[in-house]
Design a protein around this motif. Sequence first.
Motif, PDB file in Angstrom:
ATOM      1  N   SER A  81       0.103  41.216  42.467  1.00 46.17           N
ATOM      2  CA  SER A  81       0.821  41.311  41.203  1.00 46.17           C
ATOM      3  C   SER A  81      -0.146  41.140  40.040  1.00 46.17           C
ATOM      4  O   SER A  81      -1.002  40.246  40.049  1.00 46.17           O
ATOM      5  CB  SER A  81       1.914  40.233  41.148  1.00 46.17           C
ATOM      6  OG  SER A  81       2.605  40.290  39.921  1.00 46.17           O
ATOM      7  N   GLY A  83       0.810  41.773  36.206  1.00 48.13           N
ATOM      8  CA  GLY A  83       1.447  41.169  35.050  1.00 48.13           C
ATOM      9  C   GLY A  83       0.713  41.404  33.750  1.00 48.13           C
ATOM     10  O   GLY A  83       0.695  40.548  32.860  1.00 48.13           O
ATOM     11  N   THR A  87       4.032  43.311  31.806  1.00 49.37           N
ATOM     12  CA  THR A  87       4.558  44.359  32.680  1.00 49.37           C
ATOM     13  C   THR A  87       4.727  43.817  34.096  1.00 49.37           C
ATOM     14  O   THR A  87       4.241  42.728  34.437  1.00 49.37           O
ATOM     15  CB  THR A  87       3.625  45.576  32.712  1.00 49.37           C
ATOM     16  OG1 THR A  87       2.377  45.195  33.326  1.00 49.37           O
ATOM     17  CG2 THR A  87       3.356  46.086  31.305  1.00 49.37           C
ATOM     18  N   ASP A  88       5.407  44.578  34.930  1.00 49.48           N
ATOM     19  CA  ASP A  88       5.603  44.182  36.323  1.00 49.48           C
ATOM     20  C   ASP A  88       4.817  45.088  37.260  1.00 49.48           C
ATOM     21  O   ASP A  88       5.261  45.390  38.363  1.00 49.48           O
ATOM     22  CB  ASP A  88       7.084  44.194  36.678  1.00 49.48           C
ATOM     23  CG  ASP A  88       7.776  45.492  36.293  1.00 49.48           C
ATOM     24  OD1 ASP A  88       7.083  46.386  35.766  1.00 49.48           O
ATOM     25  OD2 ASP A  88       8.987  45.613  36.503  1.00 49.48           O
ATOM     26  N   SER A  90       1.768  46.160  39.843  1.00 47.73           N
ATOM     27  CA  SER A  90       0.990  45.539  40.909  1.00 47.73           C
ATOM     28  C   SER A  90      -0.123  46.490  41.328  1.00 47.73           C
ATOM     29  O   SER A  90      -0.075  47.696  41.061  1.00 47.73           O
ATOM     30  CB  SER A  90       1.880  45.207  42.116  1.00 47.73           C
ATOM     31  OG  SER A  90       2.873  44.265  41.784  1.00 47.73           O
ATOM     32  N   ARG A 123       4.845  50.037  40.839  1.00 45.02           N
ATOM     33  CA  ARG A 123       5.930  49.161  40.392  1.00 45.02           C
ATOM     34  C   ARG A 123       7.043  49.237  41.423  1.00 45.02           C
ATOM     35  O   ARG A 123       7.563  50.312  41.709  1.00 45.02           O
ATOM     36  CB  ARG A 123       6.459  49.599  39.031  1.00 45.02           C
ATOM     37  CG  ARG A 123       7.652  48.775  38.527  1.00 45.02           C
ATOM     38  CD  ARG A 123       8.145  49.297  37.191  1.00 45.02           C
ATOM     39  NE  ARG A 123       9.150  48.427  36.573  1.00 45.02           N
ATOM     40  CZ  ARG A 123      10.443  48.724  36.466  1.00 45.02           C
ATOM     41  NH1 ARG A 123      10.905  49.883  36.941  1.00 45.02           N
ATOM     42  NH2 ARG A 123      11.286  47.887  35.894  1.00 45.02           N
ATOM     43  N   TYR A 286       7.838  41.810  45.738  1.00 41.52           N
ATOM     44  CA  TYR A 286       7.641  42.876  44.767  1.00 41.52           C
ATOM     45  C   TYR A 286       6.208  43.406  44.746  1.00 41.52           C
ATOM     46  O   TYR A 286       5.967  44.503  44.237  1.00 41.52           O
ATOM     47  CB  TYR A 286       8.056  42.379  43.378  1.00 41.52           C
ATOM     48  CG  TYR A 286       9.480  41.891  43.325  1.00 41.52           C
ATOM     49  CD1 TYR A 286      10.535  42.786  43.441  1.00 41.52           C
ATOM     50  CD2 TYR A 286       9.770  40.534  43.205  1.00 41.52           C
ATOM     51  CE1 TYR A 286      11.847  42.338  43.423  1.00 41.52           C
ATOM     52  CE2 TYR A 286      11.076  40.086  43.192  1.00 41.52           C
ATOM     53  CZ  TYR A 286      12.113  40.986  43.296  1.00 41.52           C
ATOM     54  OH  TYR A 286      13.405  40.545  43.284  1.00 41.52           O
ATOM     55  N   SER A 287       5.271  42.645  45.253  1.00 44.73           N
ATOM     56  CA  SER A 287       3.894  43.132  45.288  1.00 44.73           C
ATOM     57  C   SER A 287       3.537  43.764  46.631  1.00 44.73           C
ATOM     58  O   SER A 287       2.370  44.045  46.893  1.00 44.73           O
ATOM     59  CB  SER A 287       2.913  41.984  44.973  1.00 44.73           C
ATOM     60  OG  SER A 287       3.052  40.934  45.898  1.00 44.73           O
TER      61      SER A 287
END
Length: 304
Positions: A81, A83, A87-88, A90, A123, A286-287
Amino acid sequence: MGCDGCCDSYTPGCDCSGCGNGVRGFLDGMFPRLSVPWNRMEFFAGAAGFTGPMNYADVTSGDQRGSGSFGFYEGFNKGVSLGFFGTDLSYQSGVRFLQANLSGADFTDESRKQIFLTNGLFRRVDWGLQYGLVVDYLYEDWYFRSNLVQLRGELSWKTQHCDVLGFKFATGIKDDDDLTSVVDASGNTISNNIAFDSVNQYRFFYRQMLSEFGSLEAALGWTDDSDMILNLDLGLPVHRNVTWDTSATYYIPDEQASSADFMQEGWNLAFGFTFRPGACKGGRWYSRPLLGVADNGTMIVDRQ
């Protein structure tokens, strides 16, 4: 989420503050412990059979000898990740090693060795817009040597019911040429200079997310030369940390392009396991890399 459902402190939404009780807490206090973000890692291995235009010697206009390839692969994929500026996004990075034609082929005694490298940004979301863009690099050593680079991406929409609809593309950004060395039918070694590149391809796909990181994906696509591409990927959960992976890709040449259609045909069939040592139940990671490490199904090589 309790400790039983949590892999380590890197997992989003996990609280492992109480996991150091008892013997583990005593050992952590006595000895320094190296913290490894296992939930970001994927390790995979298996077998693959494949063929394509480069599986034919084609040292002269009349030489149509060919040999399919079968071998074994292993590698890993990793997501981190970032960031940046809130932002999100990775970052993912992975490698695949493949060894094939271990006993040579009809026109060469050399075994086939490939190294695929994949790096890029992505993402991943619970639902909504997902996207990823990676650079694939292929080093190959067989009866020729090559260094090829392509750009590969995905743009998709994930629904709240775990359905994913999207578009994928791959385009070559670096071609190569090399002096081949093959043995003809009389046993003589013949050299010929050839040029090759990765095929530009475009695919529409549907993906159904399954439990424990599993998924089922089907795709239909085409190339700049009006060839068709069919693809089916299945990741079947066999354990909360392990999936059984099967991938089939069929590259159908345009019948009007050449009289020797079979020399332009390509396919890739792979099966194996992916092990995620820090996987969390439910797959809320999420990553986790959005795009797989390139292989002979996502990076198709052809003569220019």
